[in-house]
Structures are given as C-alpha cells and as structure tokens.
Design a protein around this motif. Sequence first.
Motif, PDB file in Angstrom:
ATOM      1  N   ALA A  14     -39.539  84.299  -5.238  1.00 54.20           N
ATOM      2  CA  ALA A  14     -38.950  82.882  -4.538  1.00 54.20           C
ATOM      3  C   ALA A  14     -38.960  83.193  -3.179  1.00 54.20           C
ATOM      4  O   ALA A  14     -39.224  82.393  -2.473  1.00 54.20           O
ATOM      5  CB  ALA A  14     -37.979  82.108  -5.200  1.00 54.20           C
ATOM      6  N   ALA A  15     -38.118  84.187  -2.820  1.00 54.12           N
ATOM      7  CA  ALA A  15     -37.803  84.619  -1.430  1.00 54.12           C
ATOM      8  C   ALA A  15     -39.091  84.865  -0.570  1.00 54.12           C
ATOM      9  O   ALA A  15     -39.341  84.432   0.520  1.00 54.12           O
ATOM     10  CB  ALA A  15     -36.793  85.589  -1.358  1.00 54.12           C
ATOM     11  N   ILE A  16     -39.953  85.799  -1.163  1.00 52.77           N
ATOM     12  CA  ILE A  16     -41.077  85.867  -0.297  1.00 52.77           C
ATOM     13  C   ILE A  16     -41.967  84.857  -0.237  1.00 52.77           C
ATOM     14  O   ILE A  16     -42.588  84.675   0.751  1.00 52.77           O
ATOM     15  CB  ILE A  16     -42.000  87.161  -1.316  1.00 52.77           C
ATOM     16  CG1 ILE A  16     -40.889  88.396  -1.147  1.00 52.77           C
ATOM     17  CG2 ILE A  16     -43.334  87.544  -0.733  1.00 52.77           C
ATOM     18  CD1 ILE A  16     -41.348  89.814  -1.977  1.00 52.77           C
ATOM     19  N   GLY A  17     -42.479  84.058  -1.324  1.00 50.66           N
ATOM     20  CA  GLY A  17     -43.070  82.931  -1.281  1.00 50.66           C
ATOM     21  C   GLY A  17     -42.428  81.960  -0.348  1.00 50.66           C
ATOM     22  O   GLY A  17     -43.371  81.437   0.489  1.00 50.66           O
ATOM     23  N   ALA A  18     -41.262  81.577  -0.292  1.00 50.71           N
ATOM     24  CA  ALA A  18     -40.739  80.774   0.647  1.00 50.71           C
ATOM     25  C   ALA A  18     -40.845  81.200   2.000  1.00 50.71           C
ATOM     26  O   ALA A  18     -40.863  80.402   3.039  1.00 50.71           O
ATOM     27  CB  ALA A  18     -39.162  80.391   0.315  1.00 50.71           C
ATOM     28  N   ALA A  19     -40.637  82.764   2.175  1.00 53.64           N
ATOM     29  CA  ALA A  19     -40.630  83.149   3.544  1.00 53.64           C
ATOM     30  C   ALA A  19     -42.077  82.947   4.041  1.00 53.64           C
ATOM     31  O   ALA A  19     -42.222  82.774   5.251  1.00 53.64           O
ATOM     32  CB  ALA A  19     -40.241  84.649   3.535  1.00 53.64           C
ATOM     33  N   LEU A  20     -43.119  83.423   3.308  1.00 59.93           N
ATOM     34  CA  LEU A  20     -44.292  83.034   3.799  1.00 59.93           C
ATOM     35  C   LEU A  20     -44.832  81.363   4.283  1.00 59.93           C
ATOM     36  O   LEU A  20     -45.396  81.245   5.188  1.00 59.93           O
ATOM     37  CB  LEU A  20     -45.450  83.463   2.766  1.00 59.93           C
ATOM     38  CG  LEU A  20     -45.643  85.073   2.812  1.00 59.93           C
ATOM     39  CD1 LEU A  20     -46.369  85.555   1.351  1.00 59.93           C
ATOM     40  CD2 LEU A  20     -46.334  85.742   3.855  1.00 59.93           C
ATOM     41  N   GLY A  21     -43.959  80.707   3.467  1.00 61.85           N
ATOM     42  CA  GLY A  21     -44.116  79.187   3.580  1.00 61.85           C
ATOM     43  C   GLY A  21     -43.657  78.825   4.944  1.00 61.85           C
ATOM     44  O   GLY A  21     -44.065  78.119   5.511  1.00 61.85           O
ATOM     45  N   VAL A  22     -42.371  79.476   5.097  1.00 60.69           N
ATOM     46  CA  VAL A  22     -41.745  79.080   6.402  1.00 60.69           C
ATOM     47  C   VAL A  22     -42.582  79.307   7.764  1.00 60.69           C
ATOM     48  O   VAL A  22     -42.868  78.719   8.662  1.00 60.69           O
ATOM     49  CB  VAL A  22     -40.470  79.961   6.721  1.00 60.69           C
ATOM     50  CG1 VAL A  22     -39.760  79.946   8.068  1.00 60.69           C
ATOM     51  CG2 VAL A  22     -39.577  79.667   5.682  1.00 60.69           C
ATOM     52  N   VAL A  23     -43.461  80.694   7.631  1.00 65.12           N
ATOM     53  CA  VAL A  23     -44.185  81.293   8.658  1.00 65.12           C
ATOM     54  C   VAL A  23     -45.629  80.178   8.541  1.00 65.12           C
ATOM     55  O   VAL A  23     -45.907  79.852   9.889  1.00 65.12           O
ATOM     56  CB  VAL A  23     -44.708  82.498   8.494  1.00 65.12           C
ATOM     57  CG1 VAL A  23     -45.810  82.912   9.656  1.00 65.12           C
ATOM     58  CG2 VAL A  23     -43.223  83.307   8.545  1.00 65.12           C
ATOM     59  N   LEU A  24     -46.114  79.872   7.365  1.00 67.55           N
ATOM     60  CA  LEU A  24     -47.389  79.291   7.343  1.00 67.55           C
ATOM     61  C   LEU A  24     -47.314  77.670   7.350  1.00 67.55           C
ATOM     62  O   LEU A  24     -48.498  77.195   7.623  1.00 67.55           O
ATOM     63  CB  LEU A  24     -48.067  79.804   6.270  1.00 67.55           C
ATOM     64  CG  LEU A  24     -48.285  81.239   6.250  1.00 67.55           C
ATOM     65  CD1 LEU A  24     -49.202  81.799   5.082  1.00 67.55           C
ATOM     66  CD2 LEU A  24     -49.304  81.741   7.434  1.00 67.55           C
ATOM     67  N   VAL A  25     -46.507  77.158   7.085  1.00 73.76           N
ATOM     68  CA  VAL A  25     -46.424  75.621   7.159  1.00 73.76           C
ATOM     69  C   VAL A  25     -46.412  75.015   8.661  1.00 73.76           C
ATOM     70  O   VAL A  25     -45.823  75.689   9.241  1.00 73.76           O
ATOM     71  CB  VAL A  25     -45.345  75.102   6.181  1.00 73.76           C
ATOM     72  CG1 VAL A  25     -43.893  75.060   6.947  1.00 73.76           C
ATOM     73  CG2 VAL A  25     -45.701  73.854   5.793  1.00 73.76           C
ATOM     74  N   LYS A  26     -47.308  73.859   8.620  1.00 71.35           N
ATOM     75  CA  LYS A  26     -47.211  73.326   9.964  1.00 71.35           C
ATOM     76  C   LYS A  26     -46.178  72.262  10.276  1.00 71.35           C
ATOM     77  O   LYS A  26     -45.859  72.192  11.445  1.00 71.35           O
ATOM     78  CB  LYS A  26     -48.621  72.325   9.850  1.00 71.35           C
ATOM     79  CG  LYS A  26     -49.915  73.236   9.850  1.00 71.35           C
ATOM     80  CD  LYS A  26     -50.166  73.914  10.858  1.00 71.35           C
ATOM     81  CE  LYS A  26     -51.728  74.571  10.747  1.00 71.35           C
ATOM     82  NZ  LYS A  26     -51.866  75.575  11.906  1.00 71.35           N
ATOM     83  N   ALA A  31     -40.689  73.709   6.736  1.00 74.56           N
ATOM     84  CA  ALA A  31     -40.210  74.887   7.224  1.00 74.56           C
ATOM     85  C   ALA A  31     -38.747  75.363   6.936  1.00 74.56           C
ATOM     86  O   ALA A  31     -38.178  76.250   6.639  1.00 74.56           O
ATOM     87  CB  ALA A  31     -40.878  75.465   8.556  1.00 74.56           C
ATOM     88  N   ALA A  32     -38.026  74.298   7.447  1.00 69.26           N
ATOM     89  CA  ALA A  32     -36.626  74.475   7.573  1.00 69.26           C
ATOM     90  C   ALA A  32     -36.062  74.305   6.201  1.00 69.26           C
ATOM     91  O   ALA A  32     -35.034  75.129   5.639  1.00 69.26           O
ATOM     92  CB  ALA A  32     -35.750  73.262   8.451  1.00 69.26           C
ATOM     93  N   LEU A  33     -36.722  73.508   5.230  1.00 71.55           N
ATOM     94  CA  LEU A  33     -36.272  73.464   3.821  1.00 71.55           C
ATOM     95  C   LEU A  33     -36.537  74.654   3.185  1.00 71.55           C
ATOM     96  O   LEU A  33     -35.879  75.013   2.347  1.00 71.55           O
ATOM     97  CB  LEU A  33     -36.920  72.091   3.148  1.00 71.55           C
ATOM     98  CG  LEU A  33     -36.217  70.774   3.793  1.00 71.55           C
ATOM     99  CD1 LEU A  33     -37.198  69.662   3.145  1.00 71.55           C
ATOM    100  CD2 LEU A  33     -34.770  70.686   3.400  1.00 71.55           C
ATOM    101  N   LEU A  34     -37.633  75.240   3.459  1.00 73.09           N
ATOM    102  CA  LEU A  34     -38.230  76.631   3.048  1.00 73.09           C
ATOM    103  C   LEU A  34     -37.272  77.578   3.254  1.00 73.09           C
ATOM    104  O   LEU A  34     -37.152  78.538   2.656  1.00 73.09           O
ATOM    105  CB  LEU A  34     -39.800  76.860   3.197  1.00 73.09           C
ATOM    106  CG  LEU A  34     -40.693  76.178   2.490  1.00 73.09           C
ATOM    107  CD1 LEU A  34     -42.146  76.128   3.007  1.00 73.09           C
ATOM    108  CD2 LEU A  34     -40.528  76.307   1.069  1.00 73.09           C
ATOM    109  N   LEU A  35     -36.792  77.656   4.527  1.00 71.24           N
ATOM    110  CA  LEU A  35     -35.643  78.470   4.981  1.00 71.24           C
ATOM    111  C   LEU A  35     -34.527  78.438   4.242  1.00 71.24           C
ATOM    112  O   LEU A  35     -33.902  79.488   3.813  1.00 71.24           O
ATOM    113  CB  LEU A  35     -35.408  78.303   6.368  1.00 71.24           C
ATOM    114  CG  LEU A  35     -34.506  79.512   7.183  1.00 71.24           C
ATOM    115  CD1 LEU A  35     -35.540  80.769   7.163  1.00 71.24           C
ATOM    116  CD2 LEU A  35     -34.317  79.010   8.636  1.00 71.24           C
TER     117      LEU A  35
END
Length: 75
Positions: A14-26, A31-35
């Motif tokens: 979950a942490a790795i997936g959300a961290a990738l989402g923070v970087v990749l989401v437009k 991105a703040a919610l994924l953080l």
Amino acid sequence: MLFQDIVFWILALAAIGAALGVVLVKDLFRAALLLVVVFLAVAGLFVLLSAEFLAAVQVLIYAGAISILIIFAVM
C-alpha cells in the motif's frame, strides 16, 4: 505465513503503490490524498515494529497537520 507477515506485506505494498501514485497522478489534490495513505501505511509499519509513539506522531503530525496544510495550499 504469520499474520504479522501478511499485514506487513499489505502495508508495504500500500505504501509503495500510494507513493507511486503521488508521483504519477496528474491531479494535485489526489496526490495529497495519496500522500496521506503513504503516511498512514508508514504509521502501520511503526505499529508492527512496536513503536506506538512514533506511529501516533506520524498520524498526528504528518497525516494530520502536514497533509491538511498541503490540501489548504492547493485549495
């Protein structure tokens, strides 16, 4: 596998997936919610390490205050 091993892998993925989402989401708001998800997953990992104080600090300061500050700045 032990229950703790399963919980560890769920939190780690979950942490790795959300961290990738923070970087990749437009969208910056998402991105703040994924953080926030990353911060909560790290707090869960602290609980698995029996560091409850660090988990509480992680949730209160980072997942609470810093993420709300970022979301207010975006809005």
